[in-house]
Design a protein around this motif. Structure first.
Motif, PDB file in Angstrom:
ATOM      1  N   LEU A  49       0.822  -1.202   0.000  1.00  0.00           N
ATOM      2  CA  LEU A  49       0.000   0.000   0.000  1.00  0.00           C
ATOM      3  C   LEU A  49       0.863   1.262   0.000  1.00  0.00           C
ATOM      4  N   ALA A  50       1.949   1.231   0.777  1.00  0.00           N
ATOM      5  CA  ALA A  50       2.851   2.381   0.827  1.00  0.00           C
ATOM      6  C   ALA A  50       3.513   2.602  -0.530  1.00  0.00           C
ATOM      7  N   ARG A  51       3.866   1.528  -1.203  1.00  0.00           N
ATOM      8  CA  ARG A  51       4.542   1.636  -2.498  1.00  0.00           C
ATOM      9  C   ARG A  51       3.627   2.286  -3.532  1.00  0.00           C
ATOM     10  N   ILE A  52       2.377   1.810  -3.625  1.00  0.00           N
ATOM     11  CA  ILE A  52       1.498   2.374  -4.652  1.00  0.00           C
ATOM     12  C   ILE A  52       0.995   3.747  -4.260  1.00  0.00           C
ATOM     13  N   SER A  53       0.921   4.019  -2.958  1.00  0.00           N
ATOM     14  CA  SER A  53       0.520   5.354  -2.515  1.00  0.00           C
ATOM     15  C   SER A  53       1.591   6.380  -2.856  1.00  0.00           C
ATOM     16  N   SER A  54       2.850   6.040  -2.588  1.00  0.00           N
ATOM     17  CA  SER A  54       3.939   6.979  -2.854  1.00  0.00           C
ATOM     18  C   SER A  54       4.157   7.183  -4.345  1.00  0.00           C
TER      19      SER A  54
END
Length: 387
Positions: A364-369
């Motif tokens: 989730l952090a990867r696609i959010s960033s």
């Protein structure tokens, strides 16, 4: 992160338990989490941390409100679907998330339709075997198109990933997981119970009709054994009638949904999974983690990823005679059966809950960033206190 989680409801089986636990743990890790469902919470609903914002839309899967009658025409159905999608889009936009996480096939499609062209990163998760879980001609076609728009698609097994890669170039595998139990099955008491337990929705894919048939055959010389099915669904009367016709009605129980399920699983002499297909059965993981000897048919997706046959559980061919033979074998060979239960507890080392949450949080952090500087996120407003 500000994360909006979407699932049809918080009442039911494994997918709901995983989503509830995941939303709670992401919140406890410091994220701003909201959880959207179509159905309002009821007595069967799973508990959610007070800090997780709840949005219950009070819609059914056809888009009608709880008090409306069923649609009478194709035009009515289309209008209701449009209404549902519009409502869902407004709710998610008001929450102004950095990323959206959706569980289960139809909910995934609704979320992707609602957020088309809005620039929000979306992770959709298939919670069953997509090759076997048919959605109907139209919705199957929609899945083949809409999943291409998802930022990431999550499969439960490598087999499911291979199937989903025809729809998306961004498929990852995150298996289900189980929390370490606070206590284990008391095997002296459980063995004395002479009880076989199964759990899930009382629907055709779970194969409870063949479990009843297999149990009746396997226990012909063991009239002191009983079968208990936890769950509810449309086949309740049919299954009860089958048990009566097979002459096992006095050794057969269907208590409905129970919360929590764990203490009831712990009382089982044997746990049985009889599904025609699965995603990654949480209830099998749970029974094994408790030390309950478990048997499963080798259905499509799931069990073969979990079971080391003859060591931590018993895996049989995906048919009724094989299931009956497997149950009979475990009844007759207590030493082997209890060894399976002992080694089954090791499943926590492979499918521990915290590892699963870590993988979701990282993804989730990867696609959010990756979309943090996109125009759609530049001027997001603060979300309202409730919906």
């Amino acid at each position: 992160m500000k994360i909006t989680c979407c699932i049809h409801s918080l009442s039911g089986g494994g997918a709901e338990r995983v989503m509830a636990g995941l939303a709670n743990d992401l919140f406890c890790r410091g994220h701003d989490v909201s959880l959207v469902t179509y159905f309002a919470d009821d007595a069967r609903s799973l508990s959610i941390e007070p800090g997780v914002l709840r949005a219950c839309l009070n819609l059914d899967v056809t888009g009608q409100t709880e008090n409306r009658t069923s649609p009478r025409s194709g035009i009515d159905r289309i209008r209701q679907i449009r209404s549902r999608i519009t409502t869902l889009a407004k709710v998610i936009e008001r929450q102004s998330p950095d990323v959206v996480l959706s569980f289960c096939d139809r909910m995934n499609l609704d979320v992707l339709l609602a957020l088309r062209g809005r620039g929000l990163p979306v992770m959709v998760c298939e919670r069953s075997d997509p090759a076997s879980q048919g959605l109907g001609l139209v919705w199957n076609w929609m899945r083949s198109r809409l999943y291409r728009q998802a930022t990431t698609v999550v499969a439960l097994t490598p087999t499911a990933k291979d199937y989903l890669r025809r729809f998306s170039n961004h498929v990852i595998v995150i298996p289900s997981a189980i929390k370490t139990p606070t206590s284990y099955s008391n095997r002296e008491i459980a063995c004395a119970n002479r009880t076989i337990v199964a759990a899930g929705r009382l629907e055709s894919e779970k194969g409870f009709d063949r479990l009843i048939a297999a149990f009746a055959r396997a226990t012909q010389g063991h009239p002191d054994w009983k079968l208990v099915l936890y769950g509810d669904g449309s086949l309740r009367r049919q299954l009860q009638r089958q048990a009566t016709e097979l002459g096992i009605n006095d050794r057969f129980e269907m208590p409905g949904w129970v919360r929590p399920l764990q203490p009831h699983l712990a009382e089982a002499t044997i746990f049985c999974l009889s599904s025609h297909y699965e995603g990654f059965p949480s209830v099998l993981l749970e029974s094994m983690s408790l030390g309950v000897p478990s048997i499963s048919v080798d259905c499509e997706s799931g069990p073969r990823e979990i079971i080391d046959h003859g060591r931590n559980a018993w895996l049989v061919e995906n048919e009724t005679p094989a299931l009956a033979a497997g149950i009979r074998y475990l009844i007759d060979h207590a030493e082997t059966r209890e060894s399976l239960g002992h080694h089954g507890r090791e499943i926590i080392e492979r499918f521990g809950w915290d590892k699963m949450v870590d993988r979701y949080e990282t993804a989730l952090a990867r696609i959010s960033s990756s979309t943090a500087d996109a125009p759609s996120g530049a001027n997001r407003t603060e979300r309202p206190p409730g919906v």
